[in-house]
Design an enzyme around this catalytic site. Sequence first.
Site, PDB file in Angstrom:
ATOM      1  N   GLU A 118      81.513  55.599   5.479  1.00  0.00           N
ATOM      2  CA  GLU A 118      82.176  55.089   6.676  1.00  0.00           C
ATOM      3  C   GLU A 118      82.840  56.219   7.434  1.00  0.00           C
ATOM      4  O   GLU A 118      82.910  57.338   6.950  1.00  0.00           O
ATOM      5  CB  GLU A 118      83.207  54.011   6.306  1.00  0.00           C
ATOM      6  CG  GLU A 118      84.526  54.530   5.752  1.00  0.00           C
ATOM      7  CD  GLU A 118      84.630  54.377   4.229  1.00  0.00           C
ATOM      8  OE1 GLU A 118      83.691  53.839   3.626  1.00  0.00           O
ATOM      9  OE2 GLU A 118      85.646  54.831   3.676  1.00  0.00           O
ATOM     10  N   ASP A 119      83.338  55.889   8.613  1.00  0.00           N
ATOM     11  CA  ASP A 119      84.049  56.859   9.429  1.00  0.00           C
ATOM     12  C   ASP A 119      85.507  56.945   9.005  1.00  0.00           C
ATOM     13  O   ASP A 119      86.031  56.043   8.361  1.00  0.00           O
ATOM     14  CB  ASP A 119      84.004  56.395  10.886  1.00  0.00           C
ATOM     15  CG  ASP A 119      83.059  57.243  11.701  1.00  0.00           C
ATOM     16  OD1 ASP A 119      82.086  57.758  11.112  1.00  0.00           O
ATOM     17  OD2 ASP A 119      83.307  57.399  12.916  1.00  0.00           O
ATOM     18  N   LYS A 120      86.123  58.035   9.464  1.00  0.00           N
ATOM     19  CA  LYS A 120      87.560  58.208   9.234  1.00  0.00           C
ATOM     20  C   LYS A 120      88.342  57.015   9.818  1.00  0.00           C
ATOM     21  O   LYS A 120      89.318  56.552   9.253  1.00  0.00           O
ATOM     22  CB  LYS A 120      87.990  59.505   9.916  1.00  0.00           C
ATOM     23  CG  LYS A 120      89.374  59.961   9.589  1.00  0.00           C
ATOM     24  CD  LYS A 120      89.653  61.313  10.241  1.00  0.00           C
ATOM     25  CE  LYS A 120      91.114  61.700  10.011  1.00  0.00           C
ATOM     26  NZ  LYS A 120      91.442  62.997  10.608  1.00  0.00           N
ATOM     27  N   LYS A 140      76.818  54.374  14.581  1.00  0.00           N
ATOM     28  CA  LYS A 140      77.096  55.002  15.879  1.00  0.00           C
ATOM     29  C   LYS A 140      75.803  55.337  16.625  1.00  0.00           C
ATOM     30  O   LYS A 140      75.701  55.140  17.828  1.00  0.00           O
ATOM     31  CB  LYS A 140      77.955  56.260  15.672  1.00  0.00           C
ATOM     32  CG  LYS A 140      79.397  55.885  15.309  1.00  0.00           C
ATOM     33  CD  LYS A 140      80.326  57.061  15.388  1.00  0.00           C
ATOM     34  CE  LYS A 140      80.144  57.939  14.172  1.00  0.00           C
ATOM     35  NZ  LYS A 140      81.196  58.963  14.073  1.00  0.00           N
TER      36      LYS A 140
END
Length: 381
Positions: free
Chosen positions: A225-227, A348
Amino acid sequence: MSNYSEITSIAHLILKKYDLCDHCLGRLFSKQLHLSSNKLLGRKLKQGFISTTKCYVCKNLFYNLDHFLKLMLESSSNYIFKTYGVGIVIKPSIVDRDDFLRSKYQLKGIDSVKTDIAKELMKSFTKKTTKIMDPIDPEITFTVNMKDESCQLRSKPITVSGRYVKSERGYTQKQTSCDNCSGKGCRVCNFHGISEFTSVEGIISKLIFKKFGGTTTKFTWIGGEDKSSLVLGSGRPFFVKINNPSKRNPKLNDEKFDYLSIFHLKLVNESPKKPLNFHSKIKIKISTVSQIDSKHLKKLKDLISTPIFIYEKSGKRHEKKIFNLKYKKNSMNQFTLIITAEGGLPVKRFITGDDVSPNISTLFNTPCVAQKFDFLDILVK
Ligand SMILES: [Zn+2]
Ligand SMILES: [Zn+2]
Protein backbone atom coordinates in the site's frame (compact mmCIF):
# COMPACT_ATOMS: atom_id res chain seq x y z
CA MET A 1 36.50 -64.88 21.29
CA SER A 2 38.83 -65.61 18.39
CA ASN A 3 37.68 -62.35 16.91
CA TYR A 4 38.78 -60.50 20.01
CA SER A 5 42.16 -62.17 20.18
CA GLU A 6 42.70 -61.47 16.49
CA ILE A 7 41.92 -57.82 17.14
CA THR A 8 44.22 -57.74 20.14
CA SER A 9 47.11 -58.93 18.06
CA ILE A 10 46.44 -56.30 15.31
CA ALA A 11 46.10 -53.63 18.00
CA HIS A 12 49.42 -54.60 19.51
CA LEU A 13 51.02 -54.63 16.10
CA ILE A 14 49.83 -51.05 15.56
CA LEU A 15 50.81 -49.92 19.04
CA LYS A 16 54.34 -51.11 18.53
CA LYS A 17 54.73 -48.60 15.72
CA TYR A 18 52.24 -45.88 16.60
CA ASP A 19 51.38 -44.57 20.01
CA LEU A 20 47.60 -44.11 20.07
CA CYS A 21 45.27 -42.75 22.70
CA ASP A 22 42.48 -44.96 24.10
CA HIS A 23 39.90 -43.23 21.87
CA CYS A 24 41.80 -43.56 18.63
CA LEU A 25 42.79 -47.18 19.29
CA GLY A 26 39.33 -48.25 20.43
CA ARG A 27 37.70 -46.54 17.45
CA LEU A 28 39.59 -48.82 15.04
CA PHE A 29 37.86 -51.93 16.40
CA SER A 30 34.72 -50.96 18.34
CA LYS A 31 32.35 -51.42 15.41
CA GLN A 32 33.60 -54.92 14.69
CA LEU A 33 33.02 -55.85 18.30
CA HIS A 34 29.73 -53.95 18.51
CA LEU A 35 30.96 -51.92 21.43
CA SER A 36 29.83 -48.38 22.06
CA SER A 37 32.72 -47.02 24.08
CA ASN A 38 35.90 -46.55 22.08
CA LYS A 39 37.64 -45.30 25.17
CA LEU A 40 36.98 -48.40 27.26
CA LEU A 41 37.90 -50.75 24.45
CA GLY A 42 41.05 -48.76 23.76
CA ARG A 43 42.05 -48.87 27.39
CA LYS A 44 41.57 -52.64 27.45
CA LEU A 45 43.54 -53.21 24.25
CA LYS A 46 46.34 -51.01 25.50
CA GLN A 47 46.97 -53.00 28.66
CA GLY A 48 50.69 -53.54 28.97
CA PHE A 49 51.55 -50.55 26.77
CA ILE A 50 52.58 -47.24 28.27
CA SER A 51 52.27 -44.10 26.17
CA THR A 52 55.42 -42.09 25.94
CA THR A 53 54.31 -39.59 23.29
CA LYS A 54 51.11 -37.88 22.24
CA CYS A 55 48.60 -39.91 20.23
CA TYR A 56 49.88 -40.39 16.69
CA VAL A 57 46.49 -39.54 15.13
CA CYS A 58 44.84 -36.88 17.29
CA LYS A 59 47.76 -35.47 19.27
CA ASN A 60 45.63 -36.00 22.38
CA LEU A 61 42.79 -33.83 21.10
CA PHE A 62 40.32 -36.23 22.73
CA TYR A 63 41.67 -35.25 26.13
CA ASN A 64 41.12 -31.56 25.44
CA LEU A 65 37.47 -31.67 24.43
CA ASP A 66 36.34 -30.00 27.65
CA HIS A 67 37.74 -26.75 26.34
CA PHE A 68 35.55 -26.99 23.25
CA LEU A 69 32.55 -28.09 25.28
CA LYS A 70 32.99 -24.90 27.29
CA LEU A 71 33.02 -22.86 24.07
CA MET A 72 29.77 -24.54 23.00
CA LEU A 73 28.15 -23.82 26.34
CA GLU A 74 29.29 -20.21 26.27
CA SER A 75 28.18 -19.50 22.73
CA SER A 76 24.72 -20.99 23.35
CA SER A 77 24.09 -19.52 26.77
CA ASN A 78 21.67 -16.90 25.42
CA TYR A 79 19.70 -19.31 23.25
CA ILE A 80 16.64 -21.28 24.17
CA PHE A 81 16.46 -24.48 22.13
CA LYS A 82 15.76 -28.18 22.29
CA THR A 83 17.78 -29.73 19.48
CA TYR A 84 21.27 -29.17 18.15
CA GLY A 85 23.88 -30.48 15.76
CA VAL A 86 27.66 -30.20 15.67
CA GLY A 87 30.06 -29.68 12.78
CA ILE A 88 33.79 -29.97 13.36
CA VAL A 89 36.79 -28.38 11.71
CA ILE A 90 40.10 -30.10 12.48
CA LYS A 91 43.60 -29.83 11.11
CA PRO A 92 43.95 -31.71 7.80
CA SER A 93 47.06 -33.40 9.19
CA ILE A 94 44.92 -35.24 11.75
CA VAL A 95 42.60 -36.47 9.02
CA ASP A 96 45.59 -37.49 6.91
CA ARG A 97 47.17 -39.56 9.69
CA ASP A 98 43.82 -41.17 10.45
CA ASP A 99 43.36 -42.09 6.76
CA PHE A 100 46.91 -43.36 6.53
CA LEU A 101 46.53 -45.66 9.51
CA ARG A 102 43.18 -47.02 8.37
CA SER A 103 44.47 -47.79 4.90
CA LYS A 104 47.77 -49.25 6.10
CA TYR A 105 46.00 -51.76 8.34
CA GLN A 106 43.02 -52.11 6.01
CA LEU A 107 40.51 -51.14 8.66
CA LYS A 108 37.16 -50.57 6.96
CA GLY A 109 33.75 -49.41 8.12
CA ILE A 110 34.88 -47.41 11.12
CA ASP A 111 34.18 -43.87 12.20
CA SER A 112 36.64 -41.25 11.09
CA VAL A 113 38.49 -39.33 13.76
CA LYS A 114 36.37 -36.29 12.91
CA THR A 115 33.09 -38.16 13.34
CA ASP A 116 34.26 -39.55 16.64
CA ILE A 117 35.33 -36.16 17.96
CA ALA A 118 31.90 -34.78 17.05
CA LYS A 119 30.22 -37.76 18.76
CA GLU A 120 32.25 -37.30 21.93
CA LEU A 121 31.47 -33.58 22.03
CA MET A 122 27.77 -34.23 21.55
CA LYS A 123 27.76 -36.88 24.26
CA SER A 124 29.24 -34.40 26.72
CA PHE A 125 27.00 -31.54 25.60
CA THR A 126 23.84 -33.63 25.93
CA LYS A 127 24.94 -34.89 29.32
CA LYS A 128 25.54 -31.34 30.52
CA THR A 129 22.46 -29.67 29.03
CA THR A 130 19.90 -32.45 28.30
CA LYS A 131 19.51 -30.95 24.80
CA ILE A 132 18.72 -33.41 22.05
CA MET A 133 21.16 -34.15 19.27
CA ASP A 134 19.47 -33.91 15.86
CA PRO A 135 21.82 -34.32 12.90
CA ILE A 136 19.06 -33.83 10.28
CA ASP A 137 17.29 -30.60 11.18
CA PRO A 138 18.61 -29.11 14.39
CA GLU A 139 17.45 -25.79 15.82
CA ILE A 140 21.02 -24.83 16.65
CA THR A 141 24.14 -25.86 14.74
CA PHE A 142 27.55 -25.48 16.30
CA THR A 143 30.64 -25.30 14.15
CA VAL A 144 33.51 -26.14 16.45
CA ASN A 145 36.77 -25.10 14.88
CA MET A 146 39.65 -26.89 16.53
CA LYS A 147 42.21 -25.19 14.32
CA ASP A 148 41.60 -21.70 15.63
CA GLU A 149 39.80 -22.79 18.83
CA SER A 150 36.54 -21.04 18.07
CA CYS A 151 32.90 -22.05 18.11
CA GLN A 152 30.28 -20.55 15.85
CA LEU A 153 26.60 -20.99 16.34
CA ARG A 154 23.85 -20.86 13.75
CA SER A 155 20.23 -20.79 14.78
CA LYS A 156 17.69 -22.08 12.27
CA PRO A 157 15.39 -19.28 11.05
CA ILE A 158 11.79 -19.15 12.21
CA THR A 159 8.84 -17.91 10.17
CA VAL A 160 5.81 -16.20 11.64
CA SER A 161 2.61 -15.18 9.87
CA GLY A 162 0.16 -12.51 10.94
CA ARG A 163 -2.05 -9.65 9.81
CA TYR A 164 -1.87 -5.93 10.43
CA VAL A 165 -4.36 -3.11 10.44
CA LYS A 166 -3.04 0.40 9.81
CA SER A 167 -5.48 2.95 11.16
CA GLU A 168 -3.62 6.19 10.45
CA ARG A 169 -2.18 7.70 7.28
CA GLY A 170 1.39 8.80 6.79
CA TYR A 171 3.37 5.66 7.55
CA THR A 172 5.18 3.57 4.97
CA GLN A 173 4.80 -0.18 4.76
CA LYS A 174 8.51 -0.82 4.33
CA GLN A 175 11.44 0.40 6.38
CA THR A 176 14.47 1.82 4.61
CA SER A 177 17.64 -0.16 5.21
CA CYS A 178 20.43 0.94 7.50
CA ASP A 179 22.59 3.54 5.69
CA ASN A 180 25.76 1.91 6.85
CA CYS A 181 25.19 -1.67 5.64
CA SER A 182 22.25 -1.42 3.18
CA GLY A 183 20.33 -3.97 5.23
CA LYS A 184 22.92 -6.70 5.67
CA GLY A 185 23.33 -5.93 9.35
CA CYS A 186 26.23 -4.15 11.03
CA ARG A 187 27.25 -2.82 14.42
CA VAL A 188 25.55 0.52 13.77
CA CYS A 189 22.13 -1.14 13.39
CA ASN A 190 22.78 -3.83 15.98
CA PHE A 191 22.84 -6.35 13.10
CA HIS A 192 19.15 -5.76 12.35
CA GLY A 193 19.71 -4.21 8.90
CA ILE A 194 17.34 -1.40 9.84
CA SER A 195 18.12 1.36 12.28
CA GLU A 196 14.66 2.91 12.61
CA PHE A 197 11.40 1.28 13.60
CA THR A 198 8.75 3.71 12.36
CA SER A 199 7.14 1.89 9.42
CA VAL A 200 4.85 -1.14 9.49
CA GLU A 201 7.90 -3.29 8.82
CA GLY A 202 9.88 -1.51 11.53
CA ILE A 203 7.19 -1.89 14.20
CA ILE A 204 6.59 -5.57 13.43
CA SER A 205 10.35 -6.21 13.34
CA LYS A 206 10.83 -4.55 16.71
CA LEU A 207 8.12 -6.76 18.21
CA ILE A 208 9.66 -9.84 16.58
CA PHE A 209 13.13 -9.00 17.94
CA LYS A 210 11.63 -8.58 21.39
CA LYS A 211 9.85 -11.94 21.21
CA PHE A 212 12.41 -14.05 19.34
CA GLY A 213 15.71 -12.20 19.60
CA GLY A 214 17.35 -12.62 16.21
CA THR A 215 19.29 -10.41 13.86
CA THR A 216 17.44 -9.58 10.65
CA THR A 217 13.86 -10.08 9.46
CA LYS A 218 12.72 -10.79 5.94
CA PHE A 219 9.12 -9.98 5.04
CA THR A 220 6.78 -11.47 2.47
CA TRP A 221 3.84 -9.10 2.15
CA ILE A 222 0.50 -10.11 0.72
CA GLY A 223 0.20 -6.95 -1.37
CA GLY A 224 1.37 -3.43 -0.69
CA GLU A 225 0.00 0.00 0.00
CA ASP A 226 0.90 3.66 -0.12
CA LYS A 227 2.21 5.74 2.73
CA SER A 228 -1.14 7.56 2.71
CA SER A 229 -3.27 4.38 2.61
CA LEU A 230 -5.16 2.87 5.48
CA VAL A 231 -5.40 -0.90 5.85
CA LEU A 232 -8.66 -1.84 7.52
CA GLY A 233 -10.97 -4.84 7.93
CA SER A 234 -9.19 -8.01 8.94
CA GLY A 235 -5.89 -6.45 7.83
CA ARG A 236 -3.10 -7.35 5.46
CA PRO A 237 -1.46 -10.76 5.84
CA PHE A 238 2.31 -10.99 6.03
CA PHE A 239 5.00 -13.56 6.63
CA VAL A 240 8.23 -12.72 8.41
CA LYS A 241 11.32 -14.87 8.55
CA ILE A 242 13.51 -14.27 11.59
CA ASN A 243 17.18 -14.97 11.15
CA ASN A 244 19.26 -16.27 14.03
CA PRO A 245 16.45 -16.33 16.64
CA SER A 246 17.49 -16.91 20.24
CA LYS A 247 14.01 -17.84 21.45
CA ARG A 248 11.86 -20.23 19.48
CA ASN A 249 8.50 -20.45 21.14
CA PRO A 250 7.47 -17.23 22.85
CA LYS A 251 3.88 -16.47 23.73
CA LEU A 252 2.28 -14.57 20.86
CA ASN A 253 -0.63 -12.20 21.42
CA ASP A 254 -2.44 -9.57 19.40
CA GLU A 255 -0.59 -6.28 19.83
CA LYS A 256 -1.45 -2.61 19.37
CA PHE A 257 1.06 0.18 18.70
CA ASP A 258 0.05 3.78 17.88
CA TYR A 259 -1.31 3.41 14.36
CA LEU A 260 -0.72 -0.30 13.92
CA SER A 261 -2.53 -3.37 15.23
CA ILE A 262 -1.05 -6.81 14.76
CA PHE A 263 -3.23 -9.91 14.84
CA HIS A 264 -3.09 -13.69 14.56
CA LEU A 265 0.65 -14.06 14.98
CA LYS A 266 1.60 -17.69 14.66
CA LEU A 267 4.56 -19.89 13.83
CA VAL A 268 4.48 -21.39 10.34
CA ASN A 269 6.86 -23.69 8.50
CA GLU A 270 8.02 -21.15 5.93
CA SER A 271 7.01 -18.14 3.85
CA PRO A 272 4.96 -19.03 0.75
CA LYS A 273 7.19 -20.03 -2.16
CA LYS A 274 4.75 -18.74 -4.78
CA PRO A 275 2.74 -15.50 -4.63
CA LEU A 276 -0.56 -16.11 -2.84
CA ASN A 277 -3.86 -15.45 -4.56
CA PHE A 278 -5.75 -12.71 -2.80
CA HIS A 279 -8.48 -10.16 -3.38
CA SER A 280 -8.38 -6.59 -2.16
CA LYS A 281 -11.36 -4.40 -1.43
CA ILE A 282 -10.12 -0.90 -2.17
CA LYS A 283 -11.72 2.51 -1.69
CA ILE A 284 -10.25 5.07 -4.06
CA LYS A 285 -10.89 8.81 -4.02
CA ILE A 286 -10.48 10.03 -7.59
CA SER A 287 -10.27 13.59 -8.89
CA THR A 288 -10.82 14.48 -12.53
CA VAL A 289 -9.59 17.44 -14.60
CA SER A 290 -12.83 17.90 -16.59
CA GLN A 291 -16.19 17.70 -14.89
CA ILE A 292 -17.54 14.23 -14.37
CA ASP A 293 -20.02 13.09 -17.01
CA SER A 294 -22.61 10.73 -15.50
CA LYS A 295 -22.65 8.59 -18.65
CA HIS A 296 -19.01 7.77 -17.93
CA LEU A 297 -19.85 6.86 -14.35
CA LYS A 298 -22.41 4.38 -15.60
CA LYS A 299 -19.81 2.76 -17.85
CA LEU A 300 -17.69 1.88 -14.80
CA LYS A 301 -19.79 -1.26 -14.30
CA ASP A 302 -18.38 -2.58 -17.60
CA LEU A 303 -15.05 -3.02 -15.84
CA ILE A 304 -16.42 -5.92 -13.81
CA SER A 305 -14.84 -9.13 -15.06
CA THR A 306 -13.11 -7.31 -17.91
CA PRO A 307 -9.44 -8.23 -17.84
CA ILE A 308 -7.32 -5.23 -16.90
CA PHE A 309 -4.02 -5.51 -18.75
CA ILE A 310 -0.91 -4.20 -17.07
CA TYR A 311 2.19 -3.64 -19.19
CA GLU A 312 5.52 -3.57 -17.43
CA LYS A 313 8.69 -1.80 -18.57
CA SER A 314 10.31 -5.23 -18.91
CA GLY A 315 7.84 -6.03 -21.70
CA LYS A 316 5.85 -8.42 -19.54
CA ARG A 317 2.10 -8.20 -19.56
CA HIS A 318 -0.22 -9.50 -16.90
CA GLU A 319 -3.88 -9.15 -16.17
CA LYS A 320 -6.04 -8.55 -13.13
CA LYS A 321 -9.78 -8.79 -12.73
CA ILE A 322 -12.25 -6.58 -10.90
CA PHE A 323 -15.05 -8.61 -9.31
CA ASN A 324 -17.18 -5.94 -7.76
CA LEU A 325 -17.48 -2.19 -8.16
CA LYS A 326 -19.43 0.66 -6.57
CA TYR A 327 -19.08 4.40 -7.03
CA LYS A 328 -20.33 7.63 -5.59
CA LYS A 329 -20.00 11.10 -7.06
CA ASN A 330 -18.80 13.54 -4.39
CA SER A 331 -18.56 16.74 -6.45
CA MET A 332 -18.22 17.92 -10.05
CA ASN A 333 -14.58 16.77 -10.12
CA GLN A 334 -14.40 14.02 -7.58
CA PHE A 335 -15.86 10.59 -7.04
CA THR A 336 -15.22 7.58 -4.83
CA LEU A 337 -14.74 4.14 -6.30
CA ILE A 338 -14.92 0.96 -4.25
CA ILE A 339 -13.66 -2.13 -6.01
CA THR A 340 -12.91 -5.70 -5.11
CA ALA A 341 -10.04 -6.68 -7.34
CA GLU A 342 -7.47 -9.37 -7.77
CA GLY A 343 -4.48 -8.63 -5.55
CA GLY A 344 -1.64 -6.72 -7.13
CA LEU A 345 -3.69 -4.32 -9.28
CA PRO A 346 -1.54 -1.14 -9.41
CA VAL A 347 -4.19 1.29 -8.18
CA LYS A 348 -2.59 4.61 -9.08
CA ARG A 349 -1.61 3.49 -12.58
CA PHE A 350 -5.10 2.07 -13.13
CA ILE A 351 -6.52 5.54 -12.47
CA THR A 352 -4.00 7.64 -14.42
CA GLY A 353 -3.74 5.12 -17.23
CA ASP A 354 -0.01 4.57 -17.04
CA ASP A 355 0.44 1.40 -19.17
CA VAL A 356 -2.79 -0.08 -17.83
CA SER A 357 -5.73 -0.80 -20.09
CA PRO A 358 -8.63 -0.24 -19.72
CA ASN A 359 -8.12 2.58 -17.21
CA ILE A 360 -10.16 5.32 -15.55
CA SER A 361 -8.63 8.35 -17.32
CA THR A 362 -9.38 6.91 -20.77
CA LEU A 363 -12.85 5.84 -19.68
CA PHE A 364 -13.67 9.35 -18.43
CA ASN A 365 -11.87 10.98 -21.32
CA THR A 366 -10.02 13.30 -18.95
CA PRO A 367 -6.91 12.96 -16.78
CA CYS A 368 -7.86 11.34 -13.48
CA VAL A 369 -5.75 10.81 -10.40
CA ALA A 370 -6.12 8.73 -7.23
CA GLN A 371 -5.93 11.22 -4.39
CA LYS A 372 -5.81 8.46 -1.86
CA PHE A 373 -6.80 4.85 -1.59
CA ASP A 374 -7.50 2.64 1.38
CA PHE A 375 -7.72 -1.11 1.75
CA LEU A 376 -11.04 -2.01 3.30
CA ASP A 377 -10.15 -5.68 3.42
CA ILE A 378 -7.77 -8.28 2.04
CA LEU A 379 -9.01 -11.81 1.45
CA VAL A 380 -6.60 -14.64 0.85
CA LYS A 381 -8.10 -17.16 -1.56
ZN1 LIG B 1 44.00 -40.08 19.60
ZN1 LIG C 1 23.62 -1.62 9.48
